[in-house]
Write an enzyme that holds these catalytic residues in place. Structure first.
Site, PDB file in Angstrom:
ATOM      1  N   ARG A   1       0.827  -1.238   0.000  1.00  0.00           N
ATOM      2  CA  ARG A   1       0.000   0.000   0.000  1.00  0.00           C
ATOM      3  C   ARG A   1       0.846   1.266   0.000  1.00  0.00           C
ATOM      4  O   ARG A   1       0.420   2.320   0.475  1.00  0.00           O
ATOM      5  CB  ARG A   1      -0.970   0.022   1.175  1.00  0.00           C
ATOM      6  CG  ARG A   1      -1.946  -1.137   1.131  1.00  0.00           C
ATOM      7  CD  ARG A   1      -3.145  -0.906   2.004  1.00  0.00           C
ATOM      8  NE  ARG A   1      -4.063  -2.025   1.861  1.00  0.00           N
ATOM      9  CZ  ARG A   1      -3.971  -3.149   2.570  1.00  0.00           C
ATOM     10  NH1 ARG A   1      -3.023  -3.281   3.473  1.00  0.00           N
ATOM     11  NH2 ARG A   1      -4.831  -4.113   2.368  1.00  0.00           N
TER      12      ARG A   1
ATOM     13  N   LYS B   1       3.382  11.602 -10.695  1.00  0.00           N
ATOM     14  CA  LYS B   1       2.501  10.786 -11.540  1.00  0.00           C
ATOM     15  C   LYS B   1       3.198   9.464 -11.839  1.00  0.00           C
ATOM     16  O   LYS B   1       4.351   9.463 -12.298  1.00  0.00           O
ATOM     17  CB  LYS B   1       2.199  11.503 -12.853  1.00  0.00           C
ATOM     18  CG  LYS B   1       1.092  12.525 -12.741  1.00  0.00           C
ATOM     19  CD  LYS B   1       0.706  13.034 -14.116  1.00  0.00           C
ATOM     20  CE  LYS B   1      -0.386  14.079 -14.040  1.00  0.00           C
ATOM     21  NZ  LYS B   1      -0.681  14.669 -15.356  1.00  0.00           N
TER      22      LYS B   1
ATOM     23  N   GLU C   1       9.847  18.612 -23.940  1.00  0.00           N
ATOM     24  CA  GLU C   1       9.232  18.879 -22.622  1.00  0.00           C
ATOM     25  C   GLU C   1       9.848  20.125 -21.985  1.00  0.00           C
ATOM     26  O   GLU C   1       9.165  20.852 -21.271  1.00  0.00           O
ATOM     27  CB  GLU C   1       9.372  17.664 -21.694  1.00  0.00           C
ATOM     28  CG  GLU C   1       8.615  16.412 -22.159  1.00  0.00           C
ATOM     29  CD  GLU C   1       7.090  16.483 -22.022  1.00  0.00           C
ATOM     30  OE1 GLU C   1       6.542  17.526 -21.626  1.00  0.00           O
ATOM     31  OE2 GLU C   1       6.432  15.457 -22.331  1.00  0.00           O
TER      32      GLU C   1
ATOM     33  N   LYS D   1       8.108  23.382 -13.098  1.00  0.00           N
ATOM     34  CA  LYS D   1       7.283  22.185 -12.869  1.00  0.00           C
ATOM     35  C   LYS D   1       6.985  22.024 -11.381  1.00  0.00           C
ATOM     36  O   LYS D   1       5.847  21.731 -10.984  1.00  0.00           O
ATOM     37  CB  LYS D   1       7.985  20.949 -13.425  1.00  0.00           C
ATOM     38  CG  LYS D   1       7.292  19.654 -13.035  1.00  0.00           C
ATOM     39  CD  LYS D   1       6.673  18.886 -14.145  1.00  0.00           C
ATOM     40  CE  LYS D   1       5.730  17.817 -13.630  1.00  0.00           C
ATOM     41  NZ  LYS D   1       5.621  16.656 -14.454  1.00  0.00           N
TER      42      LYS D   1
ATOM     43  N   GLU E   1      -4.011  17.911 -10.165  1.00  0.00           N
ATOM     44  CA  GLU E   1      -4.407  18.369 -11.505  1.00  0.00           C
ATOM     45  C   GLU E   1      -5.880  18.789 -11.581  1.00  0.00           C
ATOM     46  O   GLU E   1      -6.642  18.338 -12.440  1.00  0.00           O
ATOM     47  CB  GLU E   1      -4.113  17.284 -12.545  1.00  0.00           C
ATOM     48  CG  GLU E   1      -4.023  17.851 -13.947  1.00  0.00           C
ATOM     49  CD  GLU E   1      -3.524  16.857 -14.969  1.00  0.00           C
ATOM     50  OE1 GLU E   1      -2.448  16.262 -14.753  1.00  0.00           O
ATOM     51  OE2 GLU E   1      -4.196  16.695 -15.995  1.00  0.00           O
TER      52      GLU E   1
ATOM     53  N   ARG F   1      -2.155  22.679 -13.000  1.00  0.00           N
ATOM     54  CA  ARG F   1      -1.302  21.597 -13.504  1.00  0.00           C
ATOM     55  C   ARG F   1      -1.687  21.191 -14.918  1.00  0.00           C
ATOM     56  O   ARG F   1      -0.866  20.650 -15.665  1.00  0.00           O
ATOM     57  CB  ARG F   1      -1.349  20.390 -12.552  1.00  0.00           C
ATOM     58  CG  ARG F   1      -0.384  19.286 -12.978  1.00  0.00           C
ATOM     59  CD  ARG F   1      -0.165  18.233 -11.927  1.00  0.00           C
ATOM     60  NE  ARG F   1       0.832  17.280 -12.387  1.00  0.00           N
ATOM     61  CZ  ARG F   1       1.445  16.409 -11.611  1.00  0.00           C
ATOM     62  NH1 ARG F   1       1.194  16.350 -10.328  1.00  0.00           N
ATOM     63  NH2 ARG F   1       2.349  15.580 -12.116  1.00  0.00           N
TER      64      ARG F   1
ATOM     65  N   ASN G   1      -0.129  19.954 -19.810  1.00  0.00           N
ATOM     66  CA  ASN G   1      -0.593  19.137 -20.941  1.00  0.00           C
ATOM     67  C   ASN G   1      -0.534  19.896 -22.265  1.00  0.00           C
ATOM     68  O   ASN G   1      -1.063  19.423 -23.275  1.00  0.00           O
ATOM     69  CB  ASN G   1      -2.029  18.649 -20.687  1.00  0.00           C
ATOM     70  CG  ASN G   1      -2.103  17.769 -19.466  1.00  0.00           C
ATOM     71  OD1 ASN G   1      -1.158  17.043 -19.161  1.00  0.00           O
ATOM     72  ND2 ASN G   1      -3.203  17.843 -18.730  1.00  0.00           N
TER      73      ASN G   1
ATOM     74  N   HIS H   1      -0.168  18.055 -25.450  1.00  0.00           N
ATOM     75  CA  HIS H   1      -0.337  16.626 -25.167  1.00  0.00           C
ATOM     76  C   HIS H   1      -1.661  16.052 -25.687  1.00  0.00           C
ATOM     77  O   HIS H   1      -1.744  14.855 -25.930  1.00  0.00           O
ATOM     78  CB  HIS H   1      -0.214  16.359 -23.664  1.00  0.00           C
ATOM     79  CG  HIS H   1       1.214  16.326 -23.184  1.00  0.00           C
ATOM     80  ND1 HIS H   1       2.055  17.413 -23.306  1.00  0.00           N
ATOM     81  CD2 HIS H   1       1.951  15.348 -22.611  1.00  0.00           C
ATOM     82  CE1 HIS H   1       3.241  17.095 -22.810  1.00  0.00           C
ATOM     83  NE2 HIS H   1       3.209  15.858 -22.384  1.00  0.00           N
TER      84      HIS H   1
ATOM     85  N   HIS I   1      -0.949  12.960 -27.813  1.00  0.00           N
ATOM     86  CA  HIS I   1      -1.329  11.567 -27.535  1.00  0.00           C
ATOM     87  C   HIS I   1      -2.059  10.941 -28.723  1.00  0.00           C
ATOM     88  O   HIS I   1      -1.911   9.748 -28.993  1.00  0.00           O
ATOM     89  CB  HIS I   1      -2.182  11.496 -26.272  1.00  0.00           C
ATOM     90  CG  HIS I   1      -1.361  11.568 -25.016  1.00  0.00           C
ATOM     91  ND1 HIS I   1      -1.826  12.069 -23.841  1.00  0.00           N
ATOM     92  CD2 HIS I   1      -0.081  11.214 -24.778  1.00  0.00           C
ATOM     93  CE1 HIS I   1      -0.871  12.019 -22.915  1.00  0.00           C
ATOM     94  NE2 HIS I   1       0.211  11.507 -23.471  1.00  0.00           N
TER      95      HIS I   1
ATOM     96  N   HIS J   1       7.408  10.031 -27.623  1.00  0.00           N
ATOM     97  CA  HIS J   1       6.509  10.937 -26.898  1.00  0.00           C
ATOM     98  C   HIS J   1       6.895  12.394 -27.156  1.00  0.00           C
ATOM     99  O   HIS J   1       6.037  13.240 -27.424  1.00  0.00           O
ATOM    100  CB  HIS J   1       6.563  10.608 -25.402  1.00  0.00           C
ATOM    101  CG  HIS J   1       5.674  11.481 -24.585  1.00  0.00           C
ATOM    102  ND1 HIS J   1       4.298  11.459 -24.701  1.00  0.00           N
ATOM    103  CD2 HIS J   1       5.953  12.432 -23.648  1.00  0.00           C
ATOM    104  CE1 HIS J   1       3.782  12.340 -23.877  1.00  0.00           C
ATOM    105  NE2 HIS J   1       4.755  12.954 -23.228  1.00  0.00           N
TER     106      HIS J   1
HETATM  107  N1  GLY Z   1       3.768  15.393 -17.302  1.00  0.00           N
HETATM  108  C1  GLY Z   1       2.653  16.178 -16.947  1.00  0.00           C
HETATM  109  C2  GLY Z   1       2.414  16.258 -15.484  1.00  0.00           C
HETATM  110  O1  GLY Z   1       3.247  15.852 -14.706  1.00  0.00           O
HETATM  111  O2  GLY Z   1       1.381  16.734 -15.072  1.00  0.00           O
END
Ligand code: GLY
Length: 376
Positions: free
Chosen positions: A123, A145, A187, A243, A253, A257, A261, A264, A268, A283
């Protein structure tokens, strides 16, 4: 920034401390983030092959006992349920308990997978990340993430589980391939665009040097001399600061945040579409295409200055990144957009559309006609 002094950025994510350390000896800080040694290590096989002495020093700096180490190949394919199970079996063999630490050493894909294992084993156990690619240093390793790919989708299953320490050592970049540099630049440019106009201006100003290093060559080969020729450590620190600031304000998010994207949503789509061909996009390449398209759309609508869009495209091209792609057929485009994991049932697909460098509209709408017009 002085070369010998690690730079530290502290975040509090979900009430937990997450510290980014950047510097040539950042790996030697590992012991600080391992309350109960020895940790176990999961390492990208290329990193293990190219940096054995340095890895040994990092491991010895943290504990002097025999290390439990698993070496895995990198790449998007590794982010699978099957690999997660392999890791769980190995963690059981290594007897990793609730107060144990898992150290992931590699690029974004390894760190996504290892972070997911750390988030779910017993956990949730302590996770420390040593990002070894530019992309992981400026984006993937920060912000907690974690994810795996399943059901034919990218990252649909994941957990927020921030690393307690993110130790970014630019020395690992000495062996990075040209393709991985380009992916990382996509990025880094994205991060500068959403939150640091000075970094964007600096990158754009350096575009001739970037082009000399990144615009041509064999994507699988390293780029000789690249580390000494531009202020990478400074740029990585600035991007990481943006970041870290964003995820500190909005870890789950819900708002700001989502700016991360940028590029993105369409990225994607083209990434998934390209994986059905024999020339899959990386990517970073997909995000580059996505950014170029949203800047073109915003410039055409008059909601973002045209010269900004021109500069973005110039910089992406200087870094050897693609800026257009053959549009998928209409029904495929709709299906891929609908599967965007960030789409909400109520709000549908919300695009990040630029207003200017440092200011994004997070509720943008884009029509299929606009995508078709500007993607091809
Ligand atoms: N890579 C996008 C984020 O961390 O929200």
């Amino acid at each position: 920034m002085k070369a010998d002094k690690p730079k530290t950025i502290a975040m509090t994510l979900d009430g937990r401390s997450s510290v980014f350390v950047l510097g040539p000896l950042a790996g030697l800080e590992l012991a600080r983030f391992v309350p109960h040694p020895p940790p176990v290590y999961i390492i990208d096989e290329q990193v293990a092959r190219k940096h054995p002495d340095w890895l040994e020093q990092i491991q010895e700096g943290c504990d002097h006992f025999e290390h439990c180490t698993l070496v895995l190949p990198g790449g998007e394919k590794i982010k699978s349920l099957a690999q997660l199970e392999t890791i769980y079996r190995w963690l059981a063999d290594c007897n990793v308990s609730r107060d144990g630490t898992i150290v992931g050493i590699g690029g974004g894909t390894i760190l996504d997978l290892v972070g997911m294992a750390a988030a779910t084993w017993k956990r949730g156990v302590n996770f420390v990340a040593l990002p070894t690619t530019l992309l992981a240093m400026v984006d993937a390793a920060l912000g907690g993430k974690t994810a795996i790919n399943t059901a034919g989708l990218k990252n649909p299953v994941g957990v927020f589980h921030p690393a307690s320490g993110i130790l970014a050592d630019c020395g690992f970049l000495s062996t990075l391939s040209l393709g991985a540099w380009r992916d990382g630049m996509a990025e880094m440019i994205k991060t500068a665009l959403i939150g640091d106009p000075r970094l964007f201006a600096h990158l754009h100003h350096s575009r001739e040097q970037l082009a000399a290093l990144l615009s041509s060559g064999d994507a699988a080969q390293p780029v000789p001399g690249i580390l000494g020729s531009l202020p990478w450590s400074e740029w990585i620190g600035q991007a990481a600061y943006v970041k870290a600031d964003v995820v500190n304000r909005d870890f789950r998010e819900q708002g700001p945040r989502r700016a991360l994207n940028l590029g993105h949503t369409l990225g994607h789509v083209v990434e998934a579409w390209s994986h059905e061909t024999d020339a899959p996009l990386t990517h970073g390449a997909a995000v580059s295409i996505g950014m170029a398209v949203v800047f073109r759309i915003a410039a055409e609508r008059g909601t973002c200055p045209l010269p900004t869009a021109v500069q973005v495209i110039e910089l992406l091209e200087a870094c050897g990144l693609p800026i257009s792609y053959a549009c998928p057929p209409p029904e495929k485009l709709d299906k891929l957009l609908a599967s965007d994991k960030k789409a909400s049932a109520q709000a549908g697909v919300r695009w990040v559309l630029p207003r200017k460098v440092g200011l994004m509209d997070l509720e943008g709408r884009v029509s299929a006609a606009e995508i078709r017009k500007w993607l091809d």
